[in-house]
Design a protein around this motif. Structure first.
Motif, PDB file in Angstrom:
ATOM      1  N   HIS A  36     -15.472   4.232   4.483  1.00 30.43           N
ATOM      2  CA  HIS A  36     -15.649   3.165   3.503  1.00 30.43           C
ATOM      3  C   HIS A  36     -17.089   2.655   3.553  1.00 30.43           C
ATOM      4  CE1 HIS A  36     -11.327   3.314   3.954  1.00 30.43           C
ATOM      5  NE2 HIS A  36     -11.216   2.613   2.835  1.00 30.43           N
ATOM      6  N   LEU A  37     -17.472   1.873   2.545  1.00 30.29           N
ATOM      7  CA  LEU A  37     -18.763   1.223   2.559  1.00 30.29           C
ATOM      8  C   LEU A  37     -18.629  -0.169   1.971  1.00 30.29           C
ATOM      9  CD1 LEU A  37     -21.096   2.004  -0.316  1.00 30.29           C
ATOM     10  CD2 LEU A  37     -19.064   3.396  -0.147  1.00 30.29           C
ATOM     11  N   ALA A  38     -19.538  -1.039   2.385  1.00 29.37           N
ATOM     12  CA  ALA A  38     -19.550  -2.408   1.888  1.00 29.37           C
ATOM     13  C   ALA A  38     -20.454  -2.483   0.672  1.00 29.37           C
ATOM     14  CB  ALA A  38     -20.046  -3.356   2.969  1.00 29.37           C
ATOM     15  N   VAL A  39     -19.979  -3.180  -0.354  1.00 28.14           N
ATOM     16  CA  VAL A  39     -20.792  -3.430  -1.540  1.00 28.14           C
ATOM     17  C   VAL A  39     -20.722  -4.913  -1.848  1.00 28.14           C
ATOM     18  CG1 VAL A  39     -20.491  -1.119  -2.526  1.00 28.14           C
ATOM     19  CG2 VAL A  39     -18.893  -2.903  -3.147  1.00 28.14           C
ATOM     20  N   VAL A  41     -21.065  -7.691  -4.968  1.00 30.51           N
ATOM     21  CA  VAL A  41     -20.909  -7.731  -6.416  1.00 30.51           C
ATOM     22  C   VAL A  41     -20.943  -9.178  -6.869  1.00 30.51           C
ATOM     23  CG1 VAL A  41     -19.343  -7.169  -8.321  1.00 30.51           C
ATOM     24  CG2 VAL A  41     -19.465  -5.656  -6.344  1.00 30.51           C
ATOM     25  N   GLY A  42     -21.539  -9.421  -8.022  1.00 26.42           N
ATOM     26  CA  GLY A  42     -21.549 -10.751  -8.615  1.00 26.42           C
ATOM     27  C   GLY A  42     -22.921 -11.091  -9.150  1.00 26.42           C
ATOM     28  N   GLU A  43     -22.942 -11.931 -10.159  1.00 24.02           N
ATOM     29  CA  GLU A  43     -24.208 -12.318 -10.767  1.00 24.02           C
ATOM     30  C   GLU A  43     -24.957 -13.341  -9.909  1.00 24.02           C
ATOM     31  OE1 GLU A  43     -25.748 -11.039 -13.509  1.00 24.02           O
ATOM     32  OE2 GLU A  43     -24.161  -9.558 -13.369  1.00 24.02           O
ATOM     33  N   GLN A  44     -24.349 -14.452  -9.604  1.00 21.69           N
ATOM     34  CA  GLN A  44     -25.006 -15.506  -8.830  1.00 21.69           C
ATOM     35  C   GLN A  44     -24.667 -15.383  -7.345  1.00 21.69           C
ATOM     36  OE1 GLN A  44     -27.240 -17.612 -10.120  1.00 21.69           O
ATOM     37  NE2 GLN A  44     -26.969 -16.519 -12.046  1.00 21.69           N
ATOM     38  N   PHE A  49     -17.160  -6.502  -0.922  1.00 18.83           N
ATOM     39  CA  PHE A  49     -15.981  -5.653  -1.049  1.00 18.83           C
ATOM     40  C   PHE A  49     -16.198  -4.412  -0.208  1.00 18.83           C
ATOM     41  CE2 PHE A  49     -16.165  -8.089  -4.956  1.00 18.83           C
ATOM     42  CZ  PHE A  49     -14.858  -8.501  -5.116  1.00 18.83           C
ATOM     43  N   VAL A  50     -15.122  -3.856   0.306  1.00 16.22           N
ATOM     44  CA  VAL A  50     -15.177  -2.607   1.051  1.00 16.22           C
ATOM     45  C   VAL A  50     -14.453  -1.564   0.212  1.00 16.22           C
ATOM     46  CG1 VAL A  50     -14.504  -1.442   3.183  1.00 16.22           C
ATOM     47  CG2 VAL A  50     -15.253  -3.825   3.258  1.00 16.22           C
ATOM     48  N   VAL A  51     -15.168  -0.486  -0.123  1.00 15.49           N
ATOM     49  CA  VAL A  51     -14.606   0.549  -0.989  1.00 15.49           C
ATOM     50  C   VAL A  51     -14.650   1.896  -0.274  1.00 15.49           C
ATOM     51  CG1 VAL A  51     -15.223  -0.647  -3.124  1.00 15.49           C
ATOM     52  CG2 VAL A  51     -16.821   0.978  -2.136  1.00 15.49           C
ATOM     53  N   PRO A  52     -13.729   2.791  -0.600  1.00 19.20           N
ATOM     54  CA  PRO A  52     -13.757   4.131   0.002  1.00 19.20           C
ATOM     55  C   PRO A  52     -14.978   4.917  -0.475  1.00 19.20           C
ATOM     56  CG  PRO A  52     -11.808   3.843  -1.405  1.00 19.20           C
ATOM     57  CD  PRO A  52     -12.601   2.599  -1.490  1.00 19.20           C
ATOM     58  N   ILE A  53     -15.541   5.730   0.405  1.00 20.75           N
ATOM     59  CA  ILE A  53     -16.711   6.500  -0.002  1.00 20.75           C
ATOM     60  C   ILE A  53     -16.349   7.560  -1.041  1.00 20.75           C
ATOM     61  CG2 ILE A  53     -18.073   6.091   2.069  1.00 20.75           C
ATOM     62  CD1 ILE A  53     -17.310   8.898   3.011  1.00 20.75           C
ATOM     63  N   LEU A  83     -24.446  -4.199  -6.034  1.00 19.54           N
ATOM     64  CA  LEU A  83     -24.194  -3.545  -7.322  1.00 19.54           C
ATOM     65  C   LEU A  83     -24.537  -4.503  -8.458  1.00 19.54           C
ATOM     66  CD1 LEU A  83     -20.780  -1.808  -6.545  1.00 19.54           C
ATOM     67  CD2 LEU A  83     -23.074  -0.828  -6.437  1.00 19.54           C
ATOM     68  N   SER A  84     -25.157  -3.974  -9.485  1.00 22.43           N
ATOM     69  CA  SER A  84     -25.584  -4.804 -10.612  1.00 22.43           C
ATOM     70  C   SER A  84     -24.472  -4.919 -11.651  1.00 22.43           C
ATOM     71  CB  SER A  84     -26.857  -4.233 -11.242  1.00 22.43           C
ATOM     72  OG  SER A  84     -26.623  -2.929 -11.705  1.00 22.43           O
ATOM     73  N   CYS A  85     -23.459  -5.709 -11.315  1.00 21.85           N
ATOM     74  CA  CYS A  85     -22.398  -5.982 -12.282  1.00 21.85           C
ATOM     75  C   CYS A  85     -21.664  -7.249 -11.870  1.00 21.85           C
ATOM     76  CB  CYS A  85     -21.429  -4.809 -12.405  1.00 21.85           C
ATOM     77  SG  CYS A  85     -20.397  -4.515 -10.974  1.00 21.85           S
ATOM     78  N   GLU A  86     -20.924  -7.797 -12.806  1.00 20.28           N
ATOM     79  CA  GLU A  86     -20.101  -8.969 -12.528  1.00 20.28           C
ATOM     80  C   GLU A  86     -18.818  -8.528 -11.834  1.00 20.28           C
ATOM     81  OE1 GLU A  86     -19.461 -10.984 -16.203  1.00 20.28           O
ATOM     82  OE2 GLU A  86     -21.604 -11.230 -16.582  1.00 20.28           O
ATOM     83  N   GLU A  87     -18.165  -9.475 -11.170  1.00 18.61           N
ATOM     84  CA  GLU A  87     -16.925  -9.152 -10.458  1.00 18.61           C
ATOM     85  C   GLU A  87     -15.865  -8.583 -11.390  1.00 18.61           C
ATOM     86  OE1 GLU A  87     -15.159 -11.811  -7.578  1.00 18.61           O
ATOM     87  OE2 GLU A  87     -17.122 -12.732  -7.260  1.00 18.61           O
TER      88      GLU A  87
END
Length: 99
Positions: A36-39, A41-44, A49-53, A83-87
């Protein structure tokens, strides 16, 4: 950058983050499970989040990573990839990838 070169670079980064997280968070609830890896996310306010590789193989996730690399690069003080995105968009993406 070619897809394979990007994928290879990301795998190296993920391995580095995994080692760093394992070292920094030995007694912390933040441990990232193997595979897994940590990412972040969010604008402000960034949410972790931890997601599978395995997500790295998905074209939609690769597109998001390319856009994020252009905006943030891959060197982050928070110990994960921003990551450049909103939740909400991230939730939609992960639900598409999980279906």
């Amino acid at each position: 950058m070619g897809v394979m070169k990007l994928f290879s670079s990301l795998i190296s980064i993920v391995k580095g983050f995994s080692r760093l997280n394992a070292y920094r968070n030995r007694k912390c609830h933040w441990d990232v499970p193997k595979g897994h890896l940590a990412v972040y996310v969010g604008e402000q306010e960034k949410r972790r989040f931890v997601v599978p590789i395995s997500c790295l193989e998905q074209p939609l996730f690769q597109k998001l990573l390319r856009e994020s690399e252009e905006e943030f690069g891959f060197d982050h003080s928070m110990g994960g990839i921003t990551l450049s995105c909103e939740e909400d968009a991230f939730f939609q993406l992960t639900s598409i990838l999980n279906s």
